[in-house]
Enzyme design. Structure first.
Site, mmCIF file in Angstrom:
data_model
loop_
_atom_site.group_PDB
_atom_site.id
_atom_site.type_symbol
_atom_site.label_atom_id
_atom_site.label_comp_id
_atom_site.label_asym_id
_atom_site.label_seq_id
_atom_site.Cartn_x
_atom_site.Cartn_y
_atom_site.Cartn_z
ATOM 1 N N SER A 81 0.834 -1.208 0.000
ATOM 2 C CA SER A 81 0.000 0.000 0.000
ATOM 3 C C SER A 81 0.866 1.254 0.000
ATOM 4 C CB SER A 81 -0.879 -0.039 1.265
ATOM 5 O OG SER A 81 -1.545 1.188 1.464
ATOM 6 N N LEU A 133 3.188 4.321 0.061
ATOM 7 C CA LEU A 133 4.559 4.629 -0.373
ATOM 8 C C LEU A 133 5.297 3.353 -0.792
ATOM 9 C CD1 LEU A 133 5.529 7.245 2.399
ATOM 10 C CD2 LEU A 133 4.409 7.625 0.195
ATOM 11 N N SER A 177 10.129 9.835 9.095
ATOM 12 C CA SER A 177 9.029 10.807 8.962
ATOM 13 C C SER A 177 9.558 12.139 9.463
ATOM 14 C CB SER A 177 7.841 10.384 9.828
ATOM 15 O OG SER A 177 6.934 11.470 9.972
ATOM 16 N N TYR A 190 4.756 7.857 17.895
ATOM 17 C CA TYR A 190 5.125 7.846 16.476
ATOM 18 C C TYR A 190 6.464 8.558 16.261
ATOM 19 C CZ TYR A 190 4.586 8.352 11.413
ATOM 20 O OH TYR A 190 4.786 8.301 10.058
ATOM 21 N N LYS A 215 10.039 6.987 14.860
ATOM 22 C CA LYS A 215 10.697 7.480 13.644
ATOM 23 C C LYS A 215 12.046 8.136 13.972
ATOM 24 C CE LYS A 215 7.564 6.170 10.733
ATOM 25 N NZ LYS A 215 7.869 5.175 9.684
ATOM 26 N N THR A 218 -1.621 8.968 0.708
ATOM 27 C CA THR A 218 -1.685 7.497 0.730
ATOM 28 C C THR A 218 -2.947 7.083 1.480
ATOM 29 O OG1 THR A 218 -0.605 7.223 2.863
ATOM 30 C CG2 THR A 218 0.842 7.459 0.940
HETATM 31 N N1 LIG Z 1 1.710 9.039 4.174
HETATM 32 C C1 LIG Z 1 2.418 9.956 4.819
HETATM 33 O O1 LIG Z 1 2.095 11.164 4.784
HETATM 34 C C2 LIG Z 1 3.657 9.567 5.591
HETATM 35 C C3 LIG Z 1 4.448 10.586 6.136
HETATM 36 C C4 LIG Z 1 5.599 10.269 6.843
HETATM 37 C C5 LIG Z 1 5.954 8.944 7.008
HETATM 38 N N2 LIG Z 1 5.178 7.964 6.481
HETATM 39 C C6 LIG Z 1 5.611 6.584 6.702
HETATM 40 O O2 LIG Z 1 5.684 5.906 5.469
HETATM 41 C C7 LIG Z 1 5.435 4.520 5.663
HETATM 42 C C8 LIG Z 1 4.346 4.078 4.691
HETATM 43 O O3 LIG Z 1 3.163 4.780 5.004
HETATM 44 P P1 LIG Z 1 1.938 4.879 3.993
HETATM 45 O O4 LIG Z 1 1.427 6.262 4.098
HETATM 46 O O5 LIG Z 1 2.321 4.326 2.679
HETATM 47 O O6 LIG Z 1 0.890 3.956 4.776
HETATM 48 P P2 LIG Z 1 0.011 2.719 4.283
HETATM 49 O O7 LIG Z 1 -0.867 2.402 5.443
HETATM 50 O O8 LIG Z 1 -0.601 3.012 2.963
HETATM 51 O O9 LIG Z 1 1.089 1.553 4.096
HETATM 52 C C9 LIG Z 1 1.711 0.930 5.172
HETATM 53 C C10 LIG Z 1 1.878 -0.538 4.842
HETATM 54 O O10 LIG Z 1 2.570 -1.158 5.949
HETATM 55 C C11 LIG Z 1 1.927 -2.399 6.200
HETATM 56 N N3 LIG Z 1 2.137 -2.798 7.580
HETATM 57 C C12 LIG Z 1 1.638 -2.214 8.708
HETATM 58 N N4 LIG Z 1 2.012 -2.913 9.783
HETATM 59 C C13 LIG Z 1 2.772 -3.952 9.349
HETATM 60 C C14 LIG Z 1 3.442 -5.028 9.990
HETATM 61 N N5 LIG Z 1 3.394 -5.208 11.325
HETATM 62 N N6 LIG Z 1 4.134 -5.903 9.219
HETATM 63 C C15 LIG Z 1 4.168 -5.760 7.882
HETATM 64 N N7 LIG Z 1 3.542 -4.780 7.214
HETATM 65 C C16 LIG Z 1 2.856 -3.881 7.943
HETATM 66 C C17 LIG Z 1 0.456 -2.154 5.888
HETATM 67 O O11 LIG Z 1 -0.255 -3.372 5.668
HETATM 68 C C18 LIG Z 1 0.547 -1.280 4.654
HETATM 69 O O12 LIG Z 1 0.573 -2.042 3.467
HETATM 70 C C19 LIG Z 1 5.054 4.355 7.144
HETATM 71 O O13 LIG Z 1 6.198 3.950 7.843
HETATM 72 C C20 LIG Z 1 4.644 5.761 7.549
HETATM 73 O O14 LIG Z 1 4.866 5.980 8.926
HETATM 74 C C21 LIG Z 1 4.026 8.233 5.780
#
Ligand SMILES: NC(=O)c1ccc[n+]([C@@H]2O[C@H](COP(=O)([O-])OP(=O)(O)OC[C@H]3O[C@@H](n4cnc5c(N)ncnc54)[C@H](O)[C@@H]3O)[C@@H](O)[C@H]2O)c1
Length: 256
Positions: free
Chosen positions: A15, A17, A149, A162, A166, A197
């Site tokens: 999913s 990123l 993050s 969180y 990070k 996302t």
């Molecule tokens: N979207 C944003 O604005 C943003 C900003 C800063 C950091 N991030 C970081 O980027 C990363 C991806 O986030 P995203 O926005 O794509 O979220 P998302 O929820 O779309 O994707 C996260 C994925 O991680 C998987 N996941 C969660 N727990 C898990 C586990 N225990 N084992 C295996 N897989 C697991 C989920 O099933 C999902 O597919 C995360 O680490 C998030 O903290 C996102």
């Protein structure tokens, strides 16, 4: 590191990123194992990508499952596992203390277990597999890209768990790069700002638009493909090592 023909692992690749990173690496010719907790989405993505893509069900808090995903990724091509991108993560909002009581310990521990300890497991297992690779002409055996993050630097109200998780990902980047430098394995991290996302898709359109407008330039949410573009650049650019790169349109988050 050449992406074309290399073995790659994208943890949390079902999913957001991670999905964008898996798609980008695959489009550039990598053999990709998508590892994720979400078997339905992960398997569907691997099926859509088709040739050179596989899914491995793995919970990052279960190292034995990650070990299997790493083994699968290392067996894809004779060159072994050369690229590991880690995107698995969860969010959580809770204040450190409120009149009704302190921050629960179990929610803090859960976020750190997934976001930080999960990153540590993927990093140690993937880099251990990379040690067996033949080095490239330039001496390179592999590259790891983790996801932090901007909350590691500008954590907002309710982000103690969180931000701490990070912050740990930020802090381990340089020592891990130093540990692995002798073997020609690089370690970097991306610290995203606000990206469009499924994590943010739960918010109403107006709230998402407001969030985007708070970014100095460009005044919009980041696209997952822009995260993937940087992940690929880190893989390809041998001089990038031991560094955490903010990808945030100059956003510095306010307390709330
Ligand atoms: N979207 C944003 O604005 C943003 C900003 C800063 C950091 N991030 C970081 O980027 C990363 C991806 O986030 P995203 O926005 O794509 O979220 P998302 O929820 O779309 O994707 C996260 C994925 O991680 C998987 N996941 C969660 N727990 C898990 C586990 N225990 N084992 C295996 N897989 C697991 C989920 O099933 C999902 O597919 C995360 O680490 C998030 O903290 C996102």
């Amino acid at each position: 590191m050449l992406i074309d023909g290399s073995g790659a692992l994208v943890v949390g690749g079902a999913s957001g990123l991670g999905e964008a990173a898996a798609r980008a690496l695959h489009a550039r010719g990598a053999h990709v194992v998508v590892a994720d907790l979400d078997a339905e989405r992960g398997a569907a993505l691997a099926a859509r990508l088709g040739e050179r893509a596989q899914f491995a069900a793995a919970d990052v808090t279960r190292p034995e499952q990650l070990e299997q995903a790493v083994a699968l990724a290392a067996a894809q091509v004779p060159g072994g596992l050369r690229i590991s991108v880690h995107c698995a993560g969860i969010g959580h909002a809770e204040r450190i203390a409120r009149p009704k009581g302190p921050h629960r310990a179990e929610t803090f521990e859960r976020v750190v277990a997934v976001n930080l300890v999960g990153t540590f497991h993927a990093l140690r297992l993937a880099s251990a597999a990379m040690l067996a690779n033949e080095p490239s002409d330039g001496g390179e055996r592999g590259v790891v890209v983790n996801t932090a993050s901007i909350a590691a630097y500008d954590g907002q109200i309710g982000q103690v768990a969180y931000a701490a998780s990070k912050g740990g990902v930020v802090a381990l980047t340089l020592p891990a790069a130093r540990d692995l430098a002798g073997a020609g394995i690089r370690v970097c991290a991306i610290a995203p700002g606000l990206f469009d996302t499924p994590l943010l898709a739960a918010l109403p359109a107006e709230a998402r638009q407001q969030l985007g407008a708070s970014i100095p330039f460009p005044p919009r949410l980041g696209l997952p493909s822009e995260f993937a573009q940087l992940a690929c650049q880190i893989v390809e650019n041998e001089m990038l090592n031991g560094e955490v790169i903010r990808l945030d349109g100059a956003l510095r988050m306010a307390p709330r």
